[in-house]
Design a protein around this motif. Structure first.
Motif, PDB file in Angstrom:
ATOM      1  N   THR A 206      -0.410 -11.116   0.154  1.00 14.95           N
ATOM      2  CA  THR A 206      -0.179  -9.738   0.994  1.00 14.95           C
ATOM      3  C   THR A 206       0.924  -9.824   1.842  1.00 14.95           C
ATOM      4  O   THR A 206       1.517 -11.004   1.922  1.00 14.95           O
ATOM      5  CB  THR A 206      -1.360  -9.736   1.750  1.00 14.95           C
ATOM      6  N   THR A 207       1.544  -8.463   2.347  1.00 15.31           N
ATOM      7  CA  THR A 207       2.450  -8.551   2.919  1.00 15.31           C
ATOM      8  C   THR A 207       1.905  -7.340   4.079  1.00 15.31           C
ATOM      9  O   THR A 207       1.487  -6.538   3.877  1.00 15.31           O
ATOM     10  CB  THR A 207       3.779  -7.804   2.308  1.00 15.31           C
TER      11      THR A 207
ATOM     12  N   HIS B 163      -0.294  -5.338  -1.131  1.00 12.68           N
ATOM     13  CA  HIS B 163      -0.764  -6.142  -1.988  1.00 12.68           C
ATOM     14  C   HIS B 163      -0.724  -5.611  -3.360  1.00 12.68           C
ATOM     15  O   HIS B 163      -1.608  -5.395  -4.440  1.00 12.68           O
ATOM     16  CB  HIS B 163      -2.375  -6.532  -1.777  1.00 12.68           C
ATOM     17  N   SER B 164       0.608  -5.644  -3.967  1.00 14.75           N
ATOM     18  CA  SER B 164       1.000  -5.111  -5.193  1.00 14.75           C
ATOM     19  C   SER B 164       0.524  -5.507  -6.225  1.00 14.75           C
ATOM     20  O   SER B 164       0.446  -5.416  -7.369  1.00 14.75           O
ATOM     21  CB  SER B 164       2.352  -4.908  -5.090  1.00 14.75           C
TER      22      SER B 164
ATOM     23  N   LYS C  82      -2.893  -1.094  -4.335  1.00  8.19           N
ATOM     24  CA  LYS C  82      -1.878  -1.702  -4.019  1.00  8.19           C
ATOM     25  C   LYS C  82      -1.634  -1.806  -2.471  1.00  8.19           C
ATOM     26  O   LYS C  82      -0.563  -2.767  -2.258  1.00  8.19           O
ATOM     27  CB  LYS C  82      -0.667  -1.337  -4.948  1.00  8.19           C
ATOM     28  N   SER C  83      -2.410  -1.117  -1.816  1.00 10.71           N
ATOM     29  CA  SER C  83      -2.015  -1.323  -0.375  1.00 10.71           C
ATOM     30  C   SER C  83      -3.432  -0.671   0.151  1.00 10.71           C
ATOM     31  O   SER C  83      -4.350  -0.074  -0.646  1.00 10.71           O
ATOM     32  CB  SER C  83      -0.927  -0.350   0.108  1.00 10.71           C
ATOM     33  N   SER C  84      -3.431  -1.095   1.449  1.00 13.99           N
ATOM     34  CA  SER C  84      -4.559  -0.756   2.367  1.00 13.99           C
ATOM     35  C   SER C  84      -4.305  -0.618   3.656  1.00 13.99           C
ATOM     36  O   SER C  84      -3.444  -1.267   3.948  1.00 13.99           O
ATOM     37  CB  SER C  84      -5.566  -1.647   2.193  1.00 13.99           C
ATOM     38  N   THR C  85      -5.205   0.028   4.553  1.00 13.96           N
ATOM     39  CA  THR C  85      -4.626   0.343   5.836  1.00 13.96           C
ATOM     40  C   THR C  85      -6.213  -0.028   6.741  1.00 13.96           C
ATOM     41  O   THR C  85      -7.347   0.572   6.445  1.00 13.96           O
ATOM     42  CB  THR C  85      -4.329   1.652   6.321  1.00 13.96           C
ATOM     43  N   LEU C  86      -6.149  -0.772   7.548  1.00 14.50           N
ATOM     44  CA  LEU C  86      -7.212  -1.086   8.567  1.00 14.50           C
ATOM     45  C   LEU C  86      -6.879  -0.156   9.816  1.00 14.50           C
ATOM     46  O   LEU C  86      -5.722   0.066  10.313  1.00 14.50           O
ATOM     47  CB  LEU C  86      -7.129  -2.409   9.153  1.00 14.50           C
ATOM     48  N   ILE C  87      -7.942   0.585   9.904  1.00 13.36           N
ATOM     49  CA  ILE C  87      -7.888   1.706  10.803  1.00 13.36           C
ATOM     50  C   ILE C  87      -8.719   1.311  12.085  1.00 13.36           C
ATOM     51  O   ILE C  87      -9.907   1.181  12.061  1.00 13.36           O
ATOM     52  CB  ILE C  87      -8.247   3.292  10.471  1.00 13.36           C
ATOM     53  N   LEU C  88      -8.190   1.245  13.379  1.00 16.18           N
ATOM     54  CA  LEU C  88      -8.912   1.055  14.619  1.00 16.18           C
ATOM     55  C   LEU C  88      -8.901   2.516  15.361  1.00 16.18           C
ATOM     56  O   LEU C  88      -7.798   2.929  15.720  1.00 16.18           O
ATOM     57  CB  LEU C  88      -8.368   0.162  15.692  1.00 16.18           C
ATOM     58  N   HIS C  89      -9.943   2.995  15.618  1.00 13.80           N
ATOM     59  CA  HIS C  89     -10.189   4.385  15.741  1.00 13.80           C
ATOM     60  C   HIS C  89      -9.646   4.949  17.373  1.00 13.80           C
ATOM     61  O   HIS C  89      -9.066   5.706  17.640  1.00 13.80           O
ATOM     62  CB  HIS C  89     -11.475   5.091  15.613  1.00 13.80           C
ATOM     63  N   ARG C  90     -10.066   3.762  18.085  1.00 10.56           N
ATOM     64  CA  ARG C  90      -9.612   3.889  19.792  1.00 10.56           C
ATOM     65  C   ARG C  90      -9.550   2.494  20.252  1.00 10.56           C
ATOM     66  O   ARG C  90     -10.323   1.797  20.277  1.00 10.56           O
ATOM     67  CB  ARG C  90     -10.771   4.502  20.271  1.00 10.56           C
ATOM     68  N   ALA C  91      -8.151   2.317  20.077  1.00  4.51           N
ATOM     69  CA  ALA C  91      -7.839   0.973  20.581  1.00  4.51           C
ATOM     70  C   ALA C  91      -8.364   0.640  21.826  1.00  4.51           C
ATOM     71  O   ALA C  91      -8.069   1.248  22.872  1.00  4.51           O
ATOM     72  CB  ALA C  91      -6.186   0.748  20.302  1.00  4.51           C
ATOM     73  N   THR C  92      -8.732  -0.791  22.470  1.00  2.37           N
ATOM     74  CA  THR C  92      -8.990  -1.278  23.758  1.00  2.37           C
ATOM     75  C   THR C  92      -8.065  -2.316  23.894  1.00  2.37           C
ATOM     76  O   THR C  92      -7.715  -2.821  22.769  1.00  2.37           O
ATOM     77  CB  THR C  92     -10.360  -1.502  23.807  1.00  2.37           C
TER      78      THR C  92
END
Lengths: 114, 112
Positions: free
Chosen positions: B4-5, B24-25, B69-79
């Motif tokens: 992964t990159t 992650h191609s 080949k790719s993914s995104t982690l989403i934090l909806h409201r960063a603390t």
């Protein structure tokens, strides 16, 4: 999720001595893992410990330096032998499931060598 | 395990959404995409995982590209508590190899 306790949480040791780290889990698990995290680095797997069999070591890690015991399904120990300054790291244990299950980690043992 | 990159670092402001990318191609059809994070002075903590569909839990959301080949982690409201190193890891399905192979991860800084 499993609760993992590691002891000691930190230690300072003399060169040439050994340190044994304990990992206790609050439930029975098949697989336990030991990782090393050198200063400022990511985690590197040392070995996989299954109850009732010899640990499986990753490339670059040997049993003489890192002997592991796994006497039952809730407990394991990692010994770091003949300590040198290069062994100063955080050592973490984890318990794992299949590829579709999370792994859970202890908070690690911070080891410094004088 | 396939590689992964991730970006070395990212910065966010408190209470804003954060999108952490991972490429992650070379992913295989049976690899699960896992995300862990490591807060200062703690062991890694599981965040979320998925195979093909987007996933949501109380901590985050995982958006997986259609070609995987790719993914995104989403934090909806960063603390401020979300400041950590985030690791994207592929785990091979089946067999008996359950180990995790950690890359360098993304260091997330959250500004107040």
């Amino acid at each position: 999720s499993a609760v993992i306790s590691q002891k000691p949480s930190r230690d300072i040791c003399q060169r040439g001595t050994s340190l044994t780290i304990q990992c206790q889990v609050d439930s029975q698990v098949t697989m336990m893992f030991w990782y090393r995290q050198q200063p400022g680095q990511s985690l590197t797997l040392i070995a996989t410990a299954n109850q009732g069999s010899e640990a499986t070591y990753e490339s670059g890690f040997v049993i003489d330096k890192f002997p592991i015991s796994r006497p039952n399904l809730t407990f394991s120990t990692l010994t770091v032998s003949n300590l040198s300054p290069e062994d100063s790291s955080i050592y973490l244990c984890s318990v794992g499931g299949s590829s579709n299950q999370p792994q859970h980690f202890g908070d690690g043992t911070r080891l410094s060598i004088l | 395990d396939a590689k992964t990159t991730q970006p070395n670092s990212m910065e966010s402001n408190e209470e804003e959404p954060v999108h952490l990318p991972c490429n992650h191609s070379t992913i295989s059809g049976t690899d699960y995409i896992h995300w862990y994070r490591q807060l200062p002075s703690q062991g890694p903590e599981y965040v979320i995982h998925g195979l093909t569909s987007n996933v949501n839990n109380r901590m985050a959301s995982l958006a997986i590209a259609e070609d995987r080949k790719s993914s995104t982690l989403i934090l909806h409201r960063a603390t401020l508590r979300d400041a950590a190193v985030y690791y994207c890891i592929l785990r091979q399905s089946g067999g008996s190899n359950y180990k995790l192979t950690f890359g360098k991860g993304t260091l997330l800084t959250v500004n107040p």
